[in-house]
Motif scaffolding. Sequence first.
Motif, PDB file in Angstrom:
ATOM      1  N   MET A   1       0.852  -1.182   0.000  1.00  0.00           N
ATOM      2  CA  MET A   1       0.000   0.000   0.000  1.00  0.00           C
ATOM      3  C   MET A   1       0.892   1.237   0.000  1.00  0.00           C
ATOM      4  O   MET A   1       1.954   1.257   0.632  1.00  0.00           O
ATOM      5  CB  MET A   1      -0.898   0.011   1.247  1.00  0.00           C
ATOM      6  CG  MET A   1      -1.802  -1.200   1.363  1.00  0.00           C
ATOM      7  SD  MET A   1      -2.525  -1.359   3.023  1.00  0.00           S
ATOM      8  CE  MET A   1      -3.574   0.106   3.034  1.00  0.00           C
TER       9      MET A   1
ATOM     10  N   GLN B   1      -2.610  -2.590  -3.413  1.00  0.00           N
ATOM     11  CA  GLN B   1      -2.741  -1.596  -4.475  1.00  0.00           C
ATOM     12  C   GLN B   1      -1.840  -1.841  -5.688  1.00  0.00           C
ATOM     13  O   GLN B   1      -1.790  -1.016  -6.596  1.00  0.00           O
ATOM     14  CB  GLN B   1      -2.460  -0.210  -3.877  1.00  0.00           C
ATOM     15  CG  GLN B   1      -3.499   0.177  -2.842  1.00  0.00           C
ATOM     16  CD  GLN B   1      -3.115   1.362  -1.984  1.00  0.00           C
ATOM     17  OE1 GLN B   1      -1.951   1.785  -1.955  1.00  0.00           O
ATOM     18  NE2 GLN B   1      -4.079   1.927  -1.272  1.00  0.00           N
TER      19      GLN B   1
ATOM     20  N   THR C   1      -7.154   4.816  -4.442  1.00  0.00           N
ATOM     21  CA  THR C   1      -6.351   4.373  -3.295  1.00  0.00           C
ATOM     22  C   THR C   1      -6.756   5.065  -1.999  1.00  0.00           C
ATOM     23  O   THR C   1      -6.061   4.947  -0.991  1.00  0.00           O
ATOM     24  CB  THR C   1      -4.853   4.600  -3.559  1.00  0.00           C
ATOM     25  OG1 THR C   1      -4.619   5.992  -3.806  1.00  0.00           O
ATOM     26  CG2 THR C   1      -4.359   3.776  -4.735  1.00  0.00           C
TER      27      THR C   1
END
Length: 509
Positions: free
Chosen positions: A64, A344, A440
């Motif tokens: 992430m 992500q 995100t």
Amino acid sequence: MSAPKQVIFIITDTQRKDMVGCYGHPDMKTPHLDKLAAEGVRFENAYCCTPVCGPARSSLFTGMFGHSNGSWSNCMPLGDNVKTVGQRLTDQGVHAAYVGKWHLDGSDYFGLARCPDGWDPAYWYDMRCYLEELSAEDRLRSRQVETNQADDLTREFTYAHRCSNRAIDFLTRHNGEDFFLVVSYDEPHHPYLCPKPYSDMYRDYEFPKKQNVWDTLEGKPAHQRVWAGPDLAQNKDALRITLPDFLGCNSFVDDEIGRVIEAIDKSAPDALVIYTSDHGDMLFSHSLNNKGPAMYQENTNIPFIVRWPNHAPANQVGTGLISHIDVVPTVLHALGVEPAPVLQGQNLLPMFESPAQAINDTVFMEFHRYEVDHDGFGGFQPIRACFDGRYKLSINLLVTDELYDLQEDPEEMVNLIESAAHTEIRNRLHDKILDWMNQTRDPFRGYYWERRPWRTDARPATWEYTSFTRQREEDELYEPRQLDYDTGLEMTAAVRKKKPPHLQDNPPT
């Protein structure tokens, strides 16, 4: 009985791509990394997520971006609900061990000497663990560049060597298991500790000057001129870039990596080996030094080498785009673990097996603050950037934005942000950045990133901006599915339109 699944991830600190010999720089003595590349795939277009130590590592080990995991500046810890790749693997029965620099516990540079959840405590060895083995006198010696010239400095004294020892021990003892091993060197980061002959190898060597050393920073963001300071007016013709300790340590850590690779060849010869560095260093390019809030190639384009016998071809070069955000989902796939929705990045395994394949059409980068402990280093410098393989756009929220055409201007000298001929390209990349920030759940997102002076078609500023709600989706092994504020029931879709207060059935009075 099937062969064990094994991944070894090797990372250095502040190692530019042009500090590795196989990237076309034979003056750099890195024979072990060169050999690794000859036996696997060397990727040319790999990028860190943030060009500073802690946030770069936070993305590498959580999958992430720093804006999502909480560690967006040095000395800021990961969020309580953020899981590392070690936790995700351990919870699926895969042995995970971490040896070396961590920089993600919210403490000082050295860490807390406490093993985080998910990693084998028998092998945990952050920099505080190392310092606690030393006397007060030796701690001081370990932080002084001058120690490199001491005749009694041995490789056994160094952090790198002790990290290698632990990694070799793990490989020897656990070669029959599924495992993920991280070997995280602090080297060649300052204070560049390395014994002779490494500390003397580059005493008379002058690092080549790129043309962008002469960059005047005209038409560039104001914070870069502040960062450059007196160096901007320096006589660049007379400048000699001499880095004997930095480059010596660079060759030393290559030798230590060689020790680990030798152990891999003996104990886990079929393992997937991934090597990279957390970020680069400016080294006088654009009149800048150190790392920090600039997305120039010297800072963000990092070495990335993969060796995977029977899967990845040998002696190949890949030119597709890679981001450090892709490392965690790739490692999970290699070890047979399904990545959680909250991650992500992308799975790069197909690219490892077929280096000509493209996985990403764009990579994203960001910056916030160098270190929360320091007043300096430019303070808060929010940046969001993307690169599509040719054009790089940096949105510097507080100052001038940047657009570079790396095909025509590989040293990023000419800022095209106001170029009418590049309007369509610039706006397309800008839209990608805005979409990425939304997708995100970037906590810093908002209308101000869209309403740039050059974006004439930007939407009007509104308090609601996109009017979307975006809730977190984690693996339900770790937390239950989140609830919808409007119903109190489990959300049916994590991303959905939300009515602003004045349009709700019973608006507040």
